[in-house]
Write an enzyme that holds these catalytic residues in place. Structure first.
Site, mmCIF file in Angstrom:
data_model
loop_
_atom_site.group_PDB
_atom_site.id
_atom_site.type_symbol
_atom_site.label_atom_id
_atom_site.label_comp_id
_atom_site.label_asym_id
_atom_site.label_seq_id
_atom_site.Cartn_x
_atom_site.Cartn_y
_atom_site.Cartn_z
ATOM 1 N N CYS A 168 0.064 1.736 0.732
ATOM 2 C CA CYS A 168 0.187 0.524 0.890
ATOM 3 C C CYS A 168 0.276 0.080 2.526
ATOM 4 O O CYS A 168 0.438 -0.970 3.019
ATOM 5 C CB CYS A 168 1.310 -0.316 0.303
ATOM 6 S SG CYS A 168 0.978 -0.577 -1.536
ATOM 7 N N HIS A 178 6.684 -6.749 5.456
ATOM 8 C CA HIS A 178 5.946 -6.404 4.095
ATOM 9 C C HIS A 178 6.099 -7.290 3.346
ATOM 10 O O HIS A 178 5.192 -7.805 2.476
ATOM 11 C CB HIS A 178 6.302 -5.008 4.053
ATOM 12 C CG HIS A 178 5.489 -4.484 3.060
ATOM 13 N ND1 HIS A 178 4.267 -3.871 3.037
ATOM 14 C CD2 HIS A 178 6.026 -3.880 1.598
ATOM 15 C CE1 HIS A 178 3.943 -3.327 1.787
ATOM 16 N NE2 HIS A 178 5.143 -3.299 0.964
ATOM 17 N N GLU A 186 13.953 -3.755 3.676
ATOM 18 C CA GLU A 186 13.191 -4.090 4.931
ATOM 19 C C GLU A 186 14.201 -4.942 5.841
ATOM 20 O O GLU A 186 14.292 -4.769 7.105
ATOM 21 C CB GLU A 186 12.086 -5.143 4.582
ATOM 22 C CG GLU A 186 11.220 -5.486 5.749
ATOM 23 C CD GLU A 186 9.982 -6.089 5.043
ATOM 24 O OE1 GLU A 186 8.954 -6.263 5.978
ATOM 25 O OE2 GLU A 186 9.793 -6.529 3.860
ATOM 26 N N LYS A 199 2.227 -12.412 1.773
ATOM 27 C CA LYS A 199 2.098 -11.964 0.270
ATOM 28 C C LYS A 199 2.539 -12.988 -0.661
ATOM 29 O O LYS A 199 1.936 -12.975 -1.693
ATOM 30 C CB LYS A 199 2.690 -10.705 -0.001
ATOM 31 C CG LYS A 199 2.349 -9.229 0.937
ATOM 32 C CD LYS A 199 3.039 -8.040 0.382
ATOM 33 C CE LYS A 199 2.409 -6.856 0.928
ATOM 34 N NZ LYS A 199 2.941 -6.799 2.518
ATOM 35 N N HIS A 224 -0.498 -9.096 -2.951
ATOM 36 C CA HIS A 224 -0.304 -7.809 -2.311
ATOM 37 C C HIS A 224 -1.650 -6.924 -2.762
ATOM 38 O O HIS A 224 -1.745 -6.216 -3.841
ATOM 39 C CB HIS A 224 0.609 -6.799 -2.713
ATOM 40 C CG HIS A 224 1.157 -5.568 -2.075
ATOM 41 N ND1 HIS A 224 0.279 -5.151 -1.325
ATOM 42 C CD2 HIS A 224 2.615 -4.920 -2.205
ATOM 43 C CE1 HIS A 224 0.822 -3.697 -0.832
ATOM 44 N NE2 HIS A 224 2.043 -3.888 -1.192
ATOM 45 N N PHE A 234 4.235 3.479 -1.230
ATOM 46 C CA PHE A 234 4.754 4.494 -2.046
ATOM 47 C C PHE A 234 4.296 5.835 -1.296
ATOM 48 O O PHE A 234 3.379 5.868 -0.864
ATOM 49 C CB PHE A 234 4.011 4.260 -3.164
ATOM 50 C CG PHE A 234 4.296 3.341 -4.517
ATOM 51 C CD1 PHE A 234 5.396 2.418 -4.203
ATOM 52 C CD2 PHE A 234 3.749 3.121 -5.393
ATOM 53 C CE1 PHE A 234 5.718 1.500 -5.153
ATOM 54 C CE2 PHE A 234 3.975 2.064 -6.606
ATOM 55 C CZ PHE A 234 5.333 1.640 -6.311
#
Length: 422
Positions: free
Chosen positions: A169, A309, A320, A341, A346, A405
């Site tokens: 990502c 994010h 975060e 998002k 996403h 990830f």
């Protein structure tokens, strides 16, 4: 000496609108594009929700032959590259082809094409040994993710370095960062950089269903993506692409190009910890932020907005938030933070590049996009997340971050071009 890198063109394919103008209008309106999946019958899935792009490749200018050859992700990328190149004003013969490079990101490559072909070759999954004679001639290209970058290179006539970045990502942020480095080090004069992903397919939905990472809110799919909200229950899958044209600052000014922003700092780190897990202290993301700010020669007090994010999972949002506090100190509480998002979902590897475009447009228009659907903040996420409504805000520097990830953590700093010395 490192050259300074600026964004002079951009093109986007996103849920809720095709093209840069539609994208920005959607964000500033706080309008969500999440819905029940229409691409296939997703009724049997735990999370049949996604943010889909209403994209017609023929209307976007692709030929019937290109549509037959290209996976959906490649179509997104080529359409975005065309818009970005036109927006930049670069003449086709104005740059030596060997001085043009491509850096494209993608997390899941040609997922749609691969799955469709597997269904045919396996006779709907009934045959364990697939019959290759039923495969389309372009099946090999679907299996090699670098074909996405090749399609963009062919489109813009790039004969310099061409690469496909696949870092989960953070792929989009990293691809733009690597493209900027090519320009900064003098390897190319122009980098066409960005990312694309079209993961709205049964196999991808099933994978995220299995780990319960996506929202099951079928009762209210329009508001299912709720970053930093106390009642969030997972992220919403999306799709799309963003492609940027990057140039050296002096050359861009010499030709009178419109400059959206300067890429002033970029850094990437890994937590070397877990494929999907995050350490709660946010140390690796904080370190990426610190290094990116150092490259930009900025202090925490200089950051005016953070494009987060903000995936909408409890693990990510808290991680975060901790990273912002760790890297920016007390200043973290004063900076507006938001997650787009919440509106466009996403899109895995593509989202980082899309968020860079959003950050540059925020600088351009001096407007912070909102975090849609944020009604009840998580007490552990106690920063200013700009709920529901866009905000006029004076900005000179924007921080955009990504988490992926594999433990990938990336940070990029964009600054306003006005007043910068050539």
């Amino acid at each position: 000496m490192s050259r300074r890198v600026v964004i002079t063109g951009m093109g986007l394919v996103t849920p809720g609108g095709i093209g840069t103008k539609a994208f920005w209008e959607q964000l500033t309106a706080g309008r969500t594009a999440t819905r029940l999946i229409r691409a296939f019958d997703a009724g049997a899935f735990r999370s049949p929700i996604a943010a889909e792009a209403d994209f017609d490749p023929i209307l976007a200018g692709l030929t019937a032959q290109q549509v037959r050859r290209m996976d959906r992700a490649a179509q997104f990328a080529v359409a975005s590259a065309r818009e970005a190149l036109a927006d930049s004003g670069l003449e086709s013969d104005g740059v030596e082809p060997s001085r043009v490079g491509v850096s494209l990101g993608s997390a899941v490559g040609c997922t749609v094409g691969l799955e469709e072909e597997y269904v045919v070759l396996s006779d709907g999954g009934r045959r364990w040994l697939v019959d290759h004679e039923y495969g389309v001639p372009h099946l090999y290209g679907y299996m090699v993710p670098s074909t996405l970058a090749c399609e963009v290179a062919w489109e813009c006539g790039a004969e310099g370095p061409v690469q496909l970045v696949s870092n989960g990502c953070t792929s989009g942020l990293d691809a733009v960062g690597y493209g900027a480095q090519l320009v900064a080090e003098g390897t190319v004069d122009v980098a066409v950089a960005g990312a694309t992903d079209a993961p709205v397919s049964p196999i991808t939905v099933a994978c995220f269903d299995a780990i319960k990472a996506t929202s099951p809110n079928v009762a209210d799919p329009e508001h299912a993506s709720r970053p930093f909200d106390r009642d969030r229950d997972g992220f919403v899958l999306g799709e799309g692409a963003a492609v940027l044209v990057l140039e050296e600052l002096g050359a861009a000014r010499a030709r009178g190009a419109h400059i959206y922003a300067e890429i002033a700092g970029y850094a990437a780190r890994s937590n070397a910890y877990h494929m999907t897990g995050l350490k709660p202290d946010g140390r690796e993301m904080a370190e990426a932020i610190r290094v990116a700010l150092d490259q930009a020669r900025l202090a925490p007090a200089d950051v005016d907005y953070i494009n987060a994010h903000g995936s909408g999972t409890k693990q990510n949002d808290r991680h975060e938030t901790a990273a912002f506090k760790r890297s920016l100190g007390a200043r973290a509480y004063e900076i507006p933070v938001s997650s787009i998002k919440s509106m466009i979902g996403h899109s895995l590897g593509a989202i980082g590049a899309i968020e860079v475009a959003a950050s540059a447009l925020a600088l351009e228009h001096q407007v912070v996009p909102p975090t849609a659907n944020l009604h009840t903040p998580d007490p552990e996420c106690d920063l200013d997340y700009v709920p529901l409504t866009a905000r006029d805000h004076a900005m000179d520097a924007v921080l955009s971050v990504g988490s992926g990830f594999g433990g990938f953590q990336t940070a990029m700093v964009l600054t306003r071009p006005r007043g910068l010395a050539a």
